[in-house]
Design a protein around this motif. Structure first.
Motif, PDB file in Angstrom:
ATOM      1  N   GLY A 133       0.816  -1.210   0.000  1.00 41.88           N
ATOM      2  CA  GLY A 133       0.000   0.000   0.000  1.00 41.88           C
ATOM      3  C   GLY A 133       0.850   1.260   0.000  1.00 41.88           C
ATOM      4  O   GLY A 133       0.573   2.209  -0.742  1.00 41.88           O
ATOM      5  N   ILE A 134       1.900   1.278   0.811  1.00 42.08           N
ATOM      6  CA  ILE A 134       2.802   2.438   0.861  1.00 42.08           C
ATOM      7  C   ILE A 134       3.488   2.636  -0.484  1.00 42.08           C
ATOM      8  O   ILE A 134       3.620   3.766  -0.981  1.00 42.08           O
ATOM      9  CB  ILE A 134       3.828   2.260   1.992  1.00 42.08           C
ATOM     10  N   ALA A 135       3.939   1.539  -1.095  1.00 42.24           N
ATOM     11  CA  ALA A 135       4.578   1.639  -2.408  1.00 42.24           C
ATOM     12  C   ALA A 135       3.612   2.199  -3.453  1.00 42.24           C
ATOM     13  O   ALA A 135       3.995   3.038  -4.281  1.00 42.24           O
ATOM     14  CB  ALA A 135       5.098   0.269  -2.839  1.00 42.24           C
ATOM     15  N   LEU A 136       2.361   1.759  -3.403  1.00 42.81           N
ATOM     16  CA  LEU A 136       1.360   2.267  -4.348  1.00 42.81           C
ATOM     17  C   LEU A 136       1.058   3.742  -4.096  1.00 42.81           C
ATOM     18  O   LEU A 136       0.868   4.512  -5.036  1.00 42.81           O
ATOM     19  CB  LEU A 136       0.085   1.431  -4.257  1.00 42.81           C
ATOM     20  N   LEU A 154       8.160   4.380  -2.148  1.00 39.74           N
ATOM     21  CA  LEU A 154       8.426   3.168  -2.922  1.00 39.74           C
ATOM     22  C   LEU A 154       9.469   2.302  -2.220  1.00 39.74           C
ATOM     23  O   LEU A 154       9.326   1.074  -2.139  1.00 39.74           O
ATOM     24  CB  LEU A 154       8.885   3.535  -4.330  1.00 39.74           C
ATOM     25  N   LEU A 155      10.520   2.938  -1.703  1.00 38.43           N
ATOM     26  CA  LEU A 155      11.575   2.184  -1.025  1.00 38.43           C
ATOM     27  C   LEU A 155      11.099   1.620   0.313  1.00 38.43           C
ATOM     28  O   LEU A 155      11.308   0.440   0.612  1.00 38.43           O
ATOM     29  CB  LEU A 155      12.795   3.080  -0.808  1.00 38.43           C
ATOM     30  N   ALA A 156      10.446   2.469   1.126  1.00 36.15           N
ATOM     31  CA  ALA A 156      10.005   2.047   2.461  1.00 36.15           C
ATOM     32  C   ALA A 156       8.915   0.987   2.382  1.00 36.15           C
ATOM     33  O   ALA A 156       8.771   0.163   3.294  1.00 36.15           O
ATOM     34  CB  ALA A 156       9.507   3.252   3.253  1.00 36.15           C
ATOM     35  N   GLY A 157       8.148   1.007   1.299  1.00 38.20           N
ATOM     36  CA  GLY A 157       7.089   0.024   1.161  1.00 38.20           C
ATOM     37  C   GLY A 157       7.543  -1.268   0.505  1.00 38.20           C
ATOM     38  O   GLY A 157       7.277  -2.364   1.008  1.00 38.20           O
ATOM     39  N   ALA A 158       8.281  -1.133  -0.587  1.00 29.21           N
ATOM     40  CA  ALA A 158       8.608  -2.312  -1.392  1.00 29.21           C
ATOM     41  C   ALA A 158       9.719  -3.159  -0.796  1.00 29.21           C
ATOM     42  O   ALA A 158       9.669  -4.395  -0.854  1.00 29.21           O
ATOM     43  CB  ALA A 158       8.982  -1.883  -2.810  1.00 29.21           C
ATOM     44  N   ILE A 159      10.745  -2.526  -0.206  1.00 27.71           N
ATOM     45  CA  ILE A 159      11.899  -3.301   0.272  1.00 27.71           C
ATOM     46  C   ILE A 159      11.528  -4.246   1.416  1.00 27.71           C
ATOM     47  O   ILE A 159      11.811  -5.450   1.341  1.00 27.71           O
ATOM     48  CB  ILE A 159      13.069  -2.370   0.651  1.00 27.71           C
ATOM     49  N   TYR A 180       8.496  -2.303  10.854  1.00 25.19           N
ATOM     50  CA  TYR A 180       7.539  -1.300  11.305  1.00 25.19           C
ATOM     51  C   TYR A 180       8.165   0.095  11.378  1.00 25.19           C
ATOM     52  O   TYR A 180       7.527   1.076  10.988  1.00 25.19           O
ATOM     53  CB  TYR A 180       6.979  -1.685  12.675  1.00 25.19           C
ATOM     54  N   VAL A 181       9.387   0.191  11.874  1.00 22.83           N
ATOM     55  CA  VAL A 181      10.023   1.503  11.981  1.00 22.83           C
ATOM     56  C   VAL A 181      10.274   2.092  10.593  1.00 22.83           C
ATOM     57  O   VAL A 181      10.132   3.305  10.384  1.00 22.83           O
ATOM     58  CB  VAL A 181      11.328   1.412  12.801  1.00 22.83           C
ATOM     59  N   THR A 182      10.633   1.250   9.629  1.00 25.78           N
ATOM     60  CA  THR A 182      10.813   1.731   8.252  1.00 25.78           C
ATOM     61  C   THR A 182       9.510   2.316   7.710  1.00 25.78           C
ATOM     62  O   THR A 182       9.487   3.412   7.135  1.00 25.78           O
ATOM     63  CB  THR A 182      11.283   0.587   7.340  1.00 25.78           C
ATOM     64  N   TRP A 186       8.368   6.547   7.028  1.00 21.14           N
ATOM     65  CA  TRP A 186       7.789   7.168   5.836  1.00 21.14           C
ATOM     66  C   TRP A 186       6.478   7.870   6.160  1.00 21.14           C
ATOM     67  O   TRP A 186       6.205   8.960   5.649  1.00 21.14           O
ATOM     68  CB  TRP A 186       7.563   6.148   4.726  1.00 21.14           C
ATOM     69  N   LEU A 187       5.664   7.266   7.013  1.00 22.08           N
ATOM     70  CA  LEU A 187       4.412   7.912   7.405  1.00 22.08           C
ATOM     71  C   LEU A 187       4.686   9.234   8.112  1.00 22.08           C
ATOM     72  O   LEU A 187       3.955  10.215   7.920  1.00 22.08           O
ATOM     73  CB  LEU A 187       3.599   6.985   8.297  1.00 22.08           C
ATOM     74  N   THR A 188       5.740   9.270   8.927  1.00 22.09           N
ATOM     75  CA  THR A 188       6.127  10.521   9.571  1.00 22.09           C
ATOM     76  C   THR A 188       6.526  11.559   8.529  1.00 22.09           C
ATOM     77  O   THR A 188       6.108  12.726   8.591  1.00 22.09           O
ATOM     78  CB  THR A 188       7.307  10.290  10.538  1.00 22.09           C
ATOM     79  N   TRP A 189       7.357  11.143   7.569  1.00 16.20           N
ATOM     80  CA  TRP A 189       7.777  12.051   6.490  1.00 16.20           C
ATOM     81  C   TRP A 189       6.564  12.585   5.727  1.00 16.20           C
ATOM     82  O   TRP A 189       6.470  13.787   5.470  1.00 16.20           O
ATOM     83  CB  TRP A 189       8.717  11.311   5.546  1.00 16.20           C
TER      84      TRP A 189
END
Length: 206
Positions: A133-136, A154-159, A180-182, A186-189
Motif C-alpha cells: 500500500g505504501i509503495a502504491l 516506494l523504497l520504504a514500502g517495497a523493500i 515497522y520503523v521503516t 515514511w508515514l512521519t515524512w
C-alpha cells in the motif's frame, strides 16, 4: 493535489506524523515474554490506538490525490495491512496474557504456540500488505509531482515487503521492529510533508 485539498490535510498531516512517531517510540518499549501482563496490554493497546489513525489519514490522502483504481488499491492494501497488525497485536497483547492467567495445566501448551503462529501469520501478511500500500501511494504521489516523498514511499514500502516475501527477514522481534520503523518513518515524512505543503500559498512538491 490542488491547494484546497492540501489545506484540508494540514491537521491530518500533523496527526499522521504524531501517531507514527509515538508508535515508533512505543516500539522501543515493546514488551518481552518476561514482562508483566499489565505492561504487555498497555504497550500493545497504545500501539493499536495509534496505528488505527493512519489508514484514516491515508483515506484522506487518497481522496486528495483523486480516487482511481490505483489510489483505491493503495488504500485497500494499507487498510488490510493495518487489520493484520491489529489482529497480531491483539493476540500477543491481550489473548496470550489472558491465557497465562489460567491455572497451570488447565490450558495445553499447544494453545500458546498456536497463538504465536497466528500472531506471526497476521503480522507478516499485514506488513506485506501495508508495504504494498505504501509503495502504491508512493507511485500515486509521483504522478502528482511529490517526487522525493514518492521515492521514499516506494523504497520504504517495497523493500521490507520483498524481504518478507523472500524469507530474508521474518516478523520476529528484530525483523518486525525494522519493518515497522521503516514504514512508520515514511508515514512521519508524509505527515510532515502534508503539514508543510498545506502552509504554503502555492502548491509544492515535497
Amino acid at each position: 493535489m490542488d491547494q484546497d485539498k492540501l489545506q484540508s490535510l494540514r491537521c491530518a498531516g500533523a496527526l499522521l506524523a504524531g501517531s507514527a512517531v509515538l508508535a515508533a517510540v512505543l516500539m522501543h518499549y515493546h514488551p518481552h515474554g518476561d514482562d508483566t501482563s499489565g505492561m504487555i496490554r498497555g504497550v500493545h493497546g497504545g500501539l493499536l490506538a495509534l496505528i488505527v489513525v493512519q489508514p484514516a489519514v491515508l483515506f484522506l490522502v487518497a481522496r486528495g490525490l483523486g480516487w482511481s483504481l490505483f489510489t483505491a488499491l493503495a488504500f485497500a492494501f494499507f487498510l488490510f495491512g493495518t487489520m493484520g497488525a491489529v489482529l497480531a497485536g491483539a493476540i500477543n497483547g491481550f489473548v496470550v496474557p489472558a491465557v497465562w492467567g489460567y491455572p497451570e495445566g488447565q490450558i495445553g501448551p499447544g494453545v500458546t504456540q498456536l497463538a504465536w503462529e497466528l500472531n506471526q501469520a497476521f503480522a507478516t501478511l499485514g506488513a506485506i500488505a501495508a508495504g504494498l500500500g505504501i509503495a502504491l501511494f508512493g507511485a500515486a504521489l509521483w504522478q502528482s509531482g511529490w517526487r522525493i516523498t514518492a521515492v521514499l514511499g516506494l523504497l520504504a514500502g517495497a523493500i521490507p515487503a520483498a524481504l518478507l516475501i523472500a524469507g530474508v527477514i521474518d516478523m520476529h522481534f528484530y525483523g518486525a521492529l525494522w519493518t515497522y520503523v521503516t514504514q512508520l518513518s515514511w508515514l512521519t515524512w508524509l505527515g510532515v510533508a502534508l503539514y508543510r505543503a498545506a502552509g504554503i500559498s502555492s502548491p509544492s512538491s515535497p
